[in-house]
Design a protein around this motif. Sequence first.
Motif, PDB file in Angstrom:
ATOM      1  N   HIS A  73       0.858  -1.179   0.000  1.00 43.42           N
ATOM      2  CA  HIS A  73       0.000   0.000   0.000  1.00 43.42           C
ATOM      3  C   HIS A  73       0.898   1.235   0.000  1.00 43.42           C
ATOM      4  O   HIS A  73       1.948   1.241   0.644  1.00 43.42           O
ATOM      5  CB  HIS A  73      -0.900   0.039   1.234  1.00 43.42           C
ATOM      6  N   GLY A  74       0.483   2.261  -0.714  1.00 45.38           N
ATOM      7  CA  GLY A  74       1.264   3.488  -0.736  1.00 45.38           C
ATOM      8  C   GLY A  74       0.378   4.700  -0.837  1.00 45.38           C
ATOM      9  O   GLY A  74      -0.706   4.638  -1.431  1.00 45.38           O
ATOM     10  N   PHE A  75       0.817   5.798  -0.241  1.00 41.70           N
ATOM     11  CA  PHE A  75       0.064   7.036  -0.373  1.00 41.70           C
ATOM     12  C   PHE A  75       1.012   8.199  -0.599  1.00 41.70           C
ATOM     13  O   PHE A  75       2.195   8.152  -0.257  1.00 41.70           O
ATOM     14  CB  PHE A  75      -0.835   7.291   0.847  1.00 41.70           C
ATOM     15  N   PHE A 108      -1.751  10.964   8.504  1.00 49.33           N
ATOM     16  CA  PHE A 108      -2.324   9.757   7.910  1.00 49.33           C
ATOM     17  C   PHE A 108      -2.774   8.744   8.949  1.00 49.33           C
ATOM     18  O   PHE A 108      -2.246   8.663  10.059  1.00 49.33           O
ATOM     19  CB  PHE A 108      -1.342   9.114   6.932  1.00 49.33           C
ATOM     20  N   ASP A 109      -3.763   7.973   8.551  1.00 53.34           N
ATOM     21  CA  ASP A 109      -4.322   6.899   9.377  1.00 53.34           C
ATOM     22  C   ASP A 109      -4.488   5.693   8.462  1.00 53.34           C
ATOM     23  O   ASP A 109      -5.276   5.730   7.513  1.00 53.34           O
ATOM     24  CB  ASP A 109      -5.671   7.341   9.958  1.00 53.34           C
ATOM     25  N   THR A 110      -3.751   4.621   8.721  1.00 49.67           N
ATOM     26  CA  THR A 110      -3.806   3.458   7.832  1.00 49.67           C
ATOM     27  C   THR A 110      -5.184   2.807   7.827  1.00 49.67           C
ATOM     28  O   THR A 110      -5.576   2.185   6.834  1.00 49.67           O
ATOM     29  CB  THR A 110      -2.749   2.412   8.218  1.00 49.67           C
ATOM     30  N   ALA A 111      -5.929   2.943   8.926  1.00 51.63           N
ATOM     31  CA  ALA A 111      -7.277   2.384   8.961  1.00 51.63           C
ATOM     32  C   ALA A 111      -8.188   3.127   7.986  1.00 51.63           C
ATOM     33  O   ALA A 111      -8.993   2.515   7.274  1.00 51.63           O
ATOM     34  CB  ALA A 111      -7.839   2.446  10.377  1.00 51.63           C
ATOM     35  N   GLN A 112      -8.071   4.451   7.941  1.00 56.48           N
ATOM     36  CA  GLN A 112      -8.895   5.233   7.031  1.00 56.48           C
ATOM     37  C   GLN A 112      -8.457   5.077   5.578  1.00 56.48           C
ATOM     38  O   GLN A 112      -9.289   4.984   4.674  1.00 56.48           O
ATOM     39  CB  GLN A 112      -8.851   6.702   7.428  1.00 56.48           C
ATOM     40  N   LEU A 113      -7.147   5.046   5.350  1.00 54.24           N
ATOM     41  CA  LEU A 113      -6.646   4.964   3.976  1.00 54.24           C
ATOM     42  C   LEU A 113      -6.811   3.578   3.373  1.00 54.24           C
ATOM     43  O   LEU A 113      -7.189   3.445   2.195  1.00 54.24           O
ATOM     44  CB  LEU A 113      -5.165   5.355   3.942  1.00 54.24           C
ATOM     45  N   PHE A 114      -6.517   2.537   4.179  1.00 52.07           N
ATOM     46  CA  PHE A 114      -6.424   1.188   3.613  1.00 52.07           C
ATOM     47  C   PHE A 114      -7.187   0.125   4.406  1.00 52.07           C
ATOM     48  O   PHE A 114      -7.067  -1.063   4.112  1.00 52.07           O
ATOM     49  CB  PHE A 114      -4.951   0.760   3.538  1.00 52.07           C
ATOM     50  N   LEU A 116      -6.528  -0.805   7.403  1.00 56.31           N
ATOM     51  CA  LEU A 116      -5.521  -1.584   8.117  1.00 56.31           C
ATOM     52  C   LEU A 116      -5.334  -0.986   9.504  1.00 56.31           C
ATOM     53  O   LEU A 116      -4.854   0.135   9.642  1.00 56.31           O
ATOM     54  CB  LEU A 116      -4.184  -1.563   7.364  1.00 56.31           C
ATOM     55  N   GLU A 117      -5.710  -1.723  10.522  1.00 54.40           N
ATOM     56  CA  GLU A 117      -5.536  -1.221  11.885  1.00 54.40           C
ATOM     57  C   GLU A 117      -4.064  -1.180  12.275  1.00 54.40           C
ATOM     58  O   GLU A 117      -3.614  -0.275  12.979  1.00 54.40           O
ATOM     59  CB  GLU A 117      -6.324  -2.095  12.871  1.00 54.40           C
ATOM     60  N   GLN A 118      -3.312  -2.183  11.837  1.00 54.75           N
ATOM     61  CA  GLN A 118      -1.874  -2.251  12.075  1.00 54.75           C
ATOM     62  C   GLN A 118      -1.201  -2.780  10.810  1.00 54.75           C
ATOM     63  O   GLN A 118      -1.843  -3.455   9.997  1.00 54.75           O
ATOM     64  CB  GLN A 118      -1.545  -3.169  13.264  1.00 54.75           C
ATOM     65  N   VAL A 119       0.073  -2.488  10.670  1.00 56.22           N
ATOM     66  CA  VAL A 119       0.806  -2.960   9.493  1.00 56.22           C
ATOM     67  C   VAL A 119       2.117  -3.604   9.930  1.00 56.22           C
ATOM     68  O   VAL A 119       2.673  -3.282  10.989  1.00 56.22           O
ATOM     69  CB  VAL A 119       1.076  -1.818   8.501  1.00 56.22           C
ATOM     70  N   ASP A 120       2.609  -4.505   9.086  1.00 56.41           N
ATOM     71  CA  ASP A 120       3.833  -5.236   9.419  1.00 56.41           C
ATOM     72  C   ASP A 120       5.094  -4.449   9.088  1.00 56.41           C
ATOM     73  O   ASP A 120       6.095  -4.541   9.800  1.00 56.41           O
ATOM     74  CB  ASP A 120       3.850  -6.581   8.682  1.00 56.41           C
ATOM     75  N   ALA A 143       3.503   4.336  15.414  1.00 56.42           N
ATOM     76  CA  ALA A 143       2.279   3.955  16.121  1.00 56.42           C
ATOM     77  C   ALA A 143       1.468   2.917  15.354  1.00 56.42           C
ATOM     78  O   ALA A 143       0.670   2.184  15.950  1.00 56.42           O
ATOM     79  CB  ALA A 143       1.431   5.185  16.382  1.00 56.42           C
ATOM     80  N   SER A 144       1.650   2.840  14.043  1.00 58.71           N
ATOM     81  CA  SER A 144       0.853   1.920  13.219  1.00 58.71           C
ATOM     82  C   SER A 144       1.418   0.502  13.167  1.00 58.71           C
ATOM     83  O   SER A 144       0.775  -0.395  12.624  1.00 58.71           O
ATOM     84  CB  SER A 144       0.746   2.465  11.796  1.00 58.71           C
TER      85      SER A 144
END
Length: 218
Positions: A73-75, A108-114, A116-120, A143-144
Amino acid sequence: MTAMAHDQRALMDDVYALHRHFYDLTRKFYLVGRDQLIRNLAPPPGGTVVEVGCGTARNLIVAAKAWPDARFHGFDISEAMLATARKSVARTGLSDRITLAQGDAGTFDTAQLFRLEQVDRVFMSYTLSMIPPWQEAIERSAASLAPGGGLHIVDFGQYERLPALLKRLHFKSLNDFHVCPRRELPAVLKRVAEDHGLTLKFTPLYRGYAWSAVLERR
C-alpha cells in the motif's frame, strides 16, 4: 485536509507536474540505499507493507516483485505523482497487490486509507526530507506497527565524512526541489523509539551521504 497540507499538495503537484515523467530516471543516480532498504523489508507471508510518500510507485513495484507473498500500500500527497503511480502499477500488472491512496504524511491513518488497523512494515525512502511535518510522519508510522513490525527509513544524511564544499553544493541543489535533509533525524528517531518501546538501528551510509534506520516492535 489542513491548510498546510493543502498548500503542500499544491506545491508538490506544481513541482512534479512535468518532472514526474522522468523522475525515476534522474533519481536512480543519487537516491542510494533504496534497494537495500527493500531487500531488508522481509515482511511475513501475507504481511502488509505501507510506503509513506510513494511518489511514482517505483519502490512499491520493486518491493512487490521482491516479496510476492506480501500486500503493498502506498500514499502520497501529490495527485500528479499518484496519476503516474497508478499507470505504472497497472502497466506492471500489480494492481491486485498494490493499493494507492492520496494522503498527508503528517496526519495519515492506515485504517482510514487502507482499512488496516496495524501494518507489518512501513517504509520511507527519501521522503522525510520533503515532508514539512516529518516528525509527525515518523510518530504515526511507529504507532501503526503491528507486533513484530518494523519502520524502515533511508534519507539524505549530513555528509559528516565528506567534503564540506560537496555538502554545500548538493544541499543547494536539493533546496531547488524543496528537499531539506533532516539534521535532527537521529535524535528524533531515538526519542520515538523510546516513546513507543521500539528498538533502533541507525546506520550512516557512504560516509554520511545517506542515513539508514530501522525501528522495530518486538
